[in-house]
Design a protein around this motif. Sequence first.
Motif, PDB file in Angstrom:
ATOM      1  N   ASN A   1      -5.885  -1.623   5.035  1.00 33.41           N
ATOM      2  CA  ASN A   1      -5.265  -2.596   4.152  1.00 33.41           C
ATOM      3  C   ASN A   1      -3.970  -1.941   3.340  1.00 33.41           C
ATOM      4  OD1 ASN A   1      -6.931  -4.500   4.528  1.00 33.41           O
ATOM      5  ND2 ASN A   1      -8.283  -4.087   2.610  1.00 33.41           N
ATOM      6  N   LEU A   2      -4.056  -0.664   3.020  1.00 29.13           N
ATOM      7  CA  LEU A   2      -2.716  -0.096   2.556  1.00 29.13           C
ATOM      8  C   LEU A   2      -1.579   0.260   3.526  1.00 29.13           C
ATOM      9  CD1 LEU A   2      -1.470   0.997  -0.031  1.00 29.13           C
ATOM     10  CD2 LEU A   2      -2.465   3.245   0.599  1.00 29.13           C
ATOM     11  N   GLU A   3      -2.189   0.723   4.678  1.00 32.87           N
ATOM     12  CA  GLU A   3      -1.209   0.702   5.903  1.00 32.87           C
ATOM     13  C   GLU A   3      -0.640  -0.647   6.194  1.00 32.87           C
ATOM     14  OE1 GLU A   3      -2.395   3.909   8.964  1.00 32.87           O
ATOM     15  OE2 GLU A   3      -3.894   2.456   8.768  1.00 32.87           O
ATOM     16  N   LEU A   4      -1.197  -1.850   5.926  1.00 34.70           N
ATOM     17  CA  LEU A   4      -0.586  -3.165   6.153  1.00 34.70           C
ATOM     18  C   LEU A   4       0.365  -3.433   5.163  1.00 34.70           C
ATOM     19  CD1 LEU A   4      -3.646  -5.355   7.529  1.00 34.70           C
ATOM     20  CD2 LEU A   4      -1.497  -4.626   8.784  1.00 34.70           C
ATOM     21  N   ASP A   5      -0.138  -3.164   3.871  1.00 36.00           N
ATOM     22  CA  ASP A   5       0.718  -3.460   2.567  1.00 36.00           C
ATOM     23  C   ASP A   5       1.940  -2.583   2.761  1.00 36.00           C
ATOM     24  OD1 ASP A   5      -1.101  -5.181   1.806  1.00 36.00           O
ATOM     25  OD2 ASP A   5      -1.977  -3.954   0.260  1.00 36.00           O
TER      26      ASP A   5
ATOM     27  N   PHE B   1      -0.654   5.488   9.089  1.00 35.36           N
ATOM     28  CA  PHE B   1      -0.782   7.123   8.662  1.00 35.36           C
ATOM     29  C   PHE B   1      -1.261   7.873   9.856  1.00 35.36           C
ATOM     30  CE2 PHE B   1      -2.231   4.882   4.525  1.00 35.36           C
ATOM     31  CZ  PHE B   1      -1.038   4.545   4.072  1.00 35.36           C
ATOM     32  N   PRO B   2      -1.298   9.138   9.540  1.00 29.96           N
ATOM     33  CA  PRO B   2      -1.900  10.139  10.939  1.00 29.96           C
ATOM     34  C   PRO B   2      -3.258  10.151  10.832  1.00 29.96           C
ATOM     35  CG  PRO B   2      -0.189  11.352   9.504  1.00 29.96           C
ATOM     36  CD  PRO B   2      -0.427   9.865   9.030  1.00 29.96           C
TER      37      PRO B   2
ATOM     38  N   LEU C   1       6.522   9.435   3.787  1.00 25.00           N
ATOM     39  CA  LEU C   1       5.549   9.146   3.010  1.00 25.00           C
ATOM     40  C   LEU C   1       4.879  10.441   2.295  1.00 25.00           C
ATOM     41  CD1 LEU C   1       3.201   6.667   2.668  1.00 25.00           C
ATOM     42  CD2 LEU C   1       1.707   7.944   4.148  1.00 25.00           C
ATOM     43  N   ALA C   2       5.152  10.250   0.697  1.00 28.46           N
ATOM     44  CA  ALA C   2       4.627  11.408   0.062  1.00 28.46           C
ATOM     45  C   ALA C   2       3.302  11.360  -0.007  1.00 28.46           C
ATOM     46  CB  ALA C   2       5.414  11.342  -1.357  1.00 28.46           C
TER      47      ALA C   2
ATOM     48  N   CYS D   1       3.831   7.430  10.897  1.00 28.94           N
ATOM     49  CA  CYS D   1       3.994   8.667  10.262  1.00 28.94           C
ATOM     50  C   CYS D   1       3.900   9.832  11.402  1.00 28.94           C
ATOM     51  CB  CYS D   1       2.853   8.974   9.349  1.00 28.94           C
ATOM     52  SG  CYS D   1       3.000   7.991   7.676  1.00 28.94           S
ATOM     53  N   LEU D   2       4.456  10.847  11.276  1.00 25.34           N
ATOM     54  CA  LEU D   2       4.329  11.894  12.448  1.00 25.34           C
ATOM     55  C   LEU D   2       3.365  12.717  12.019  1.00 25.34           C
ATOM     56  CD1 LEU D   2       8.281  13.514  12.553  1.00 25.34           C
ATOM     57  CD2 LEU D   2       6.960  11.811  13.931  1.00 25.34           C
TER      58      LEU D   2
END
Length: 160
Positions: free
Chosen positions: A41-45, A50-51, A98-99, A118-119
């Motif tokens: 959900n956070l990836e979508l938002d 993320f890796p 992305l910190a 993200c790499l």
Amino acid sequence: MDLAEFEALAEPLRQKSAETRSTYGFALIEGQTASADEIANLELDMAVTFPAKYKTFMMRFGGGTFGYVELFPIVATPGTYDDLATINDSEFPDRSFLAVAPVGTGDYWGFPVIDGRCLDEVWCHYHDVDDDDLVAADFLEFIAEYGLKSCADRALERRK
């Protein structure tokens, strides 16, 4: 490094964390874990992927204190503002980086983002210069180096 190798390296910290929790009331591993659904959900938002090793770590060990590193949790904790989305919305709204952890100097450790992905590599992003540094090939190597070892341990290894 795979998760099994990392878990073997982290076992002494897990044991010490349990001891400090029972003796002193605080843990060296906070364990603010997130579910696969919360991460998705956070990836979508955030419109960022993320890796895989980072996602696995956050489900297994979570954000907050992990040894010598403070990781931004995936899920906001009531009364705090240092969750992954809040920090990145404020510091990197263009989603070029992305910190995932503060360095403690106004700089951040995290992942460069290319085309919403993200790499795997972890970099140090400096707040005052445009010259980031590669610090680890992937998240588990980063957290093994910076979370499991103190600055003194790393300095001694460099002298060898």
